[in-house]
Design a protein around this motif. Sequence first.
Motif, PDB file in Angstrom:
ATOM      1  N   SER A   1       0.919  -1.403  -0.133  1.00 12.35           N
ATOM      2  CA  SER A   1      -0.127  -0.095  -0.021  1.00 12.35           C
ATOM      3  C   SER A   1       1.087   1.301  -0.201  1.00 12.35           C
ATOM      4  O   SER A   1       1.711   1.265   0.836  1.00 12.35           O
ATOM      5  CB  SER A   1      -0.803   0.086   1.214  1.00 12.35           C
ATOM      6  OG  SER A   1      -1.730  -1.129   1.301  1.00 12.35           O
TER       7      SER A   1
ATOM      8  N   ARG B   1      -3.112  10.270  -3.223  1.00  5.27           N
ATOM      9  CA  ARG B   1      -3.870   9.106  -3.524  1.00  5.27           C
ATOM     10  C   ARG B   1      -3.359   7.881  -2.978  1.00  5.27           C
ATOM     11  O   ARG B   1      -2.183   7.533  -3.327  1.00  5.27           O
ATOM     12  CB  ARG B   1      -4.270   9.026  -4.864  1.00  5.27           C
ATOM     13  CG  ARG B   1      -5.470   8.120  -5.271  1.00  5.27           C
ATOM     14  CD  ARG B   1      -5.715   8.030  -6.610  1.00  5.27           C
ATOM     15  NE  ARG B   1      -6.151   9.242  -7.142  1.00  5.27           N
ATOM     16  CZ  ARG B   1      -7.542   9.475  -7.016  1.00  5.27           C
ATOM     17  NH1 ARG B   1      -8.237   8.744  -6.174  1.00  5.27           N
ATOM     18  NH2 ARG B   1      -7.905  10.354  -7.360  1.00  5.27           N
ATOM     19  N   GLU B   2      -3.870   7.178  -2.425  1.00  8.83           N
ATOM     20  CA  GLU B   2      -3.592   5.502  -1.837  1.00  8.83           C
ATOM     21  C   GLU B   2      -3.714   4.873  -3.273  1.00  8.83           C
ATOM     22  O   GLU B   2      -4.706   4.879  -4.145  1.00  8.83           O
ATOM     23  CB  GLU B   2      -4.622   5.030  -0.859  1.00  8.83           C
ATOM     24  CG  GLU B   2      -4.077   3.781  -0.268  1.00  8.83           C
ATOM     25  CD  GLU B   2      -4.647   2.977   0.736  1.00  8.83           C
ATOM     26  OE1 GLU B   2      -4.367   2.089   1.244  1.00  8.83           O
ATOM     27  OE2 GLU B   2      -5.337   3.747   1.503  1.00  8.83           O
ATOM     28  N   VAL B   3      -2.612   4.025  -3.495  1.00  8.52           N
ATOM     29  CA  VAL B   3      -2.526   3.072  -4.441  1.00  8.52           C
ATOM     30  C   VAL B   3      -2.030   1.770  -3.916  1.00  8.52           C
ATOM     31  O   VAL B   3      -1.184   1.958  -2.988  1.00  8.52           O
ATOM     32  CB  VAL B   3      -1.730   3.637  -5.813  1.00  8.52           C
ATOM     33  CG1 VAL B   3      -2.305   4.679  -6.332  1.00  8.52           C
ATOM     34  CG2 VAL B   3      -0.218   3.918  -5.300  1.00  8.52           C
ATOM     35  N   HIS B   4      -2.273   0.670  -4.600  1.00 11.61           N
ATOM     36  CA  HIS B   4      -1.649  -0.692  -4.175  1.00 11.61           C
ATOM     37  C   HIS B   4      -0.539  -1.027  -5.423  1.00 11.61           C
ATOM     38  O   HIS B   4      -1.094  -1.162  -6.359  1.00 11.61           O
ATOM     39  CB  HIS B   4      -2.579  -1.708  -4.082  1.00 11.61           C
ATOM     40  CG  HIS B   4      -3.427  -1.268  -2.683  1.00 11.61           C
ATOM     41  ND1 HIS B   4      -4.392  -2.113  -2.165  1.00 11.61           N
ATOM     42  CD2 HIS B   4      -3.510  -0.253  -1.772  1.00 11.61           C
ATOM     43  CE1 HIS B   4      -4.995  -1.593  -1.186  1.00 11.61           C
ATOM     44  NE2 HIS B   4      -4.382  -0.456  -0.886  1.00 11.61           N
TER      45      HIS B   4
ATOM     46  N   GLY C   1       4.780   6.075  -3.540  1.00 16.75           N
ATOM     47  CA  GLY C   1       4.622   5.158  -4.555  1.00 16.75           C
ATOM     48  C   GLY C   1       6.022   4.901  -5.013  1.00 16.75           C
ATOM     49  O   GLY C   1       6.456   3.622  -5.532  1.00 16.75           O
TER      50      GLY C   1
ATOM     51  N   LEU D   1       0.964  -1.840 -10.942  1.00 16.00           N
ATOM     52  CA  LEU D   1      -0.297  -1.044 -10.283  1.00 16.00           C
ATOM     53  C   LEU D   1      -1.578  -1.786 -10.320  1.00 16.00           C
ATOM     54  O   LEU D   1      -1.940  -2.244 -11.319  1.00 16.00           O
ATOM     55  CB  LEU D   1      -0.476   0.507 -10.991  1.00 16.00           C
ATOM     56  CG  LEU D   1      -1.526   1.115 -10.524  1.00 16.00           C
ATOM     57  CD1 LEU D   1      -1.265   1.587  -8.788  1.00 16.00           C
ATOM     58  CD2 LEU D   1      -1.967   2.246 -11.337  1.00 16.00           C
TER      59      LEU D   1
ATOM     60  N   PRO E   1      -6.230  -0.067 -10.790  1.00 14.69           N
ATOM     61  CA  PRO E   1      -6.370   1.236 -10.890  1.00 14.69           C
ATOM     62  C   PRO E   1      -7.808   1.852 -11.142  1.00 14.69           C
ATOM     63  O   PRO E   1      -7.917   2.785 -10.606  1.00 14.69           O
ATOM     64  CB  PRO E   1      -5.551   1.476 -12.119  1.00 14.69           C
ATOM     65  CG  PRO E   1      -5.713   0.239 -13.168  1.00 14.69           C
ATOM     66  CD  PRO E   1      -5.620  -1.008 -12.087  1.00 14.69           C
TER      67      PRO E   1
ATOM     68  N   SER F   1      -9.183   1.948  -7.366  1.00 13.84           N
ATOM     69  CA  SER F   1      -8.077   3.137  -6.966  1.00 13.84           C
ATOM     70  C   SER F   1      -8.496   4.518  -7.387  1.00 13.84           C
ATOM     71  O   SER F   1      -8.052   5.458  -6.821  1.00 13.84           O
ATOM     72  CB  SER F   1      -6.842   2.863  -6.785  1.00 13.84           C
ATOM     73  OG  SER F   1      -6.634   1.781  -6.369  1.00 13.84           O
TER      74      SER F   1
ATOM     75  N   VAL G   1      -7.651   5.898 -10.088  1.00 10.45           N
ATOM     76  CA  VAL G   1      -6.281   6.325 -10.517  1.00 10.45           C
ATOM     77  C   VAL G   1      -6.189   7.130 -11.917  1.00 10.45           C
ATOM     78  O   VAL G   1      -6.652   6.414 -13.084  1.00 10.45           O
ATOM     79  CB  VAL G   1      -4.851   5.472 -10.639  1.00 10.45           C
ATOM     80  CG1 VAL G   1      -3.696   5.880 -11.227  1.00 10.45           C
ATOM     81  CG2 VAL G   1      -4.848   4.793  -9.309  1.00 10.45           C
TER      82      VAL G   1
ATOM     83  N   GLU H   1      -1.462  11.105 -12.166  1.00  8.33           N
ATOM     84  CA  GLU H   1      -0.779   9.984 -11.255  1.00  8.33           C
ATOM     85  C   GLU H   1      -0.274   8.632 -11.701  1.00  8.33           C
ATOM     86  O   GLU H   1       1.076   8.417 -11.348  1.00  8.33           O
ATOM     87  CB  GLU H   1      -2.042   9.675 -10.264  1.00  8.33           C
ATOM     88  CG  GLU H   1      -2.509  10.698  -9.439  1.00  8.33           C
ATOM     89  CD  GLU H   1      -4.168  10.338  -9.271  1.00  8.33           C
ATOM     90  OE1 GLU H   1      -4.472  11.072  -7.985  1.00  8.33           O
ATOM     91  OE2 GLU H   1      -4.820   9.631  -9.699  1.00  8.33           O
TER      92      GLU H   1
ATOM     93  N   TYR I   1      -7.918   1.704 -19.173  1.00  8.98           N
ATOM     94  CA  TYR I   1      -6.303   1.419 -18.752  1.00  8.98           C
ATOM     95  C   TYR I   1      -5.424   0.876 -19.573  1.00  8.98           C
ATOM     96  O   TYR I   1      -4.342   0.873 -19.536  1.00  8.98           O
ATOM     97  CB  TYR I   1      -6.409   0.675 -17.345  1.00  8.98           C
ATOM     98  CG  TYR I   1      -7.186   1.803 -16.133  1.00  8.98           C
ATOM     99  CD1 TYR I   1      -6.115   2.770 -15.936  1.00  8.98           C
ATOM    100  CD2 TYR I   1      -8.505   1.646 -15.742  1.00  8.98           C
ATOM    101  CE1 TYR I   1      -6.632   3.685 -14.800  1.00  8.98           C
ATOM    102  CE2 TYR I   1      -8.737   2.619 -14.865  1.00  8.98           C
ATOM    103  CZ  TYR I   1      -7.795   3.903 -14.287  1.00  8.98           C
ATOM    104  OH  TYR I   1      -8.371   4.665 -13.481  1.00  8.98           O
TER     105      TYR I   1
END
Length: 279
Positions: free
Chosen positions: A64, A70-73, A170, A186, A189, A192, A194, A198, A225
């Motif tokens: 994480s 912005r939180e992204v994984h 990130g 990523l 997305p 999230s 995104v 970003e 995407y």
Amino acid sequence: MIDLHSHTTASDGQHSPAELLALAASAGVTVLAVTDHDTVAGLGEAEEAARAHGIELVPGIELSAFVLRREVHILGHFVRPDFPELASYAARLRVEREQRMERMVEGLRKMGFPVRMEEVRAIAGSAQLGRPHLARLLVERGWCLDVKDAFDRFLGAGKAAWVDRFKLEGAEAIRLIHRAGGTATLAHPGSSKVERYELLQLAKAGLDGMEALHADHNPSVQEKYLRFAKEFDLVPTGGSDFHGEQVTPGKRPGDSTTPAANFAKLRARASSQAAHPAS
């Protein structure tokens, strides 16, 4: 079938690594990445089970992180499970997760929900504590309809019991994965939310792939995407993000998969990382 996103009881999944591999085999999955949140603790058992079922295991992790707040994984694939920095990071996160969970439990108690840390730990077992464990408790006690309801009402970002977390940038998550010999992709997305700028920051930091084919992406989101993946030279991947029926109802291993040609490209990038490890 090549499924590059799944979880076990080592993080917030319902099934042990051995159980997960058995489910994947019965679903026809031939390549599976085990990508538990912030830990590689389940990979040893997963590797043994993968050999027993004739499945190729891709050792992974899901970190994480944040980009522009912005939180992204970010999924790490082909990582070295014995890489010392991964173990150090996991140990730090275990402590942070424990402290964060204590604060969320206390917040719920103040709202009139008599939950206890012991109950959350009982659900988590030996796994790192995560919000899905608390969500499952709320469902078991009859206060929420399902895990999604618990997140929507209490545990999601900005909700009543939300507690902010340690923020890994990130770019640093990508560097950590690269140092461990893996590729950085990523995750989900679309989920999230995104956007292009970003993505640009992550691409500049060395992102290798993007999970455009996630099980939660409808066709229009997937197409969006896929276009971004082409623009930023990212390998499009697919994964079920399987956690188990109690956590993510309706999902099964292999629900979303990675084309073999794309998997070969990702593996080639991992080989390049291993030959030229990041500093």
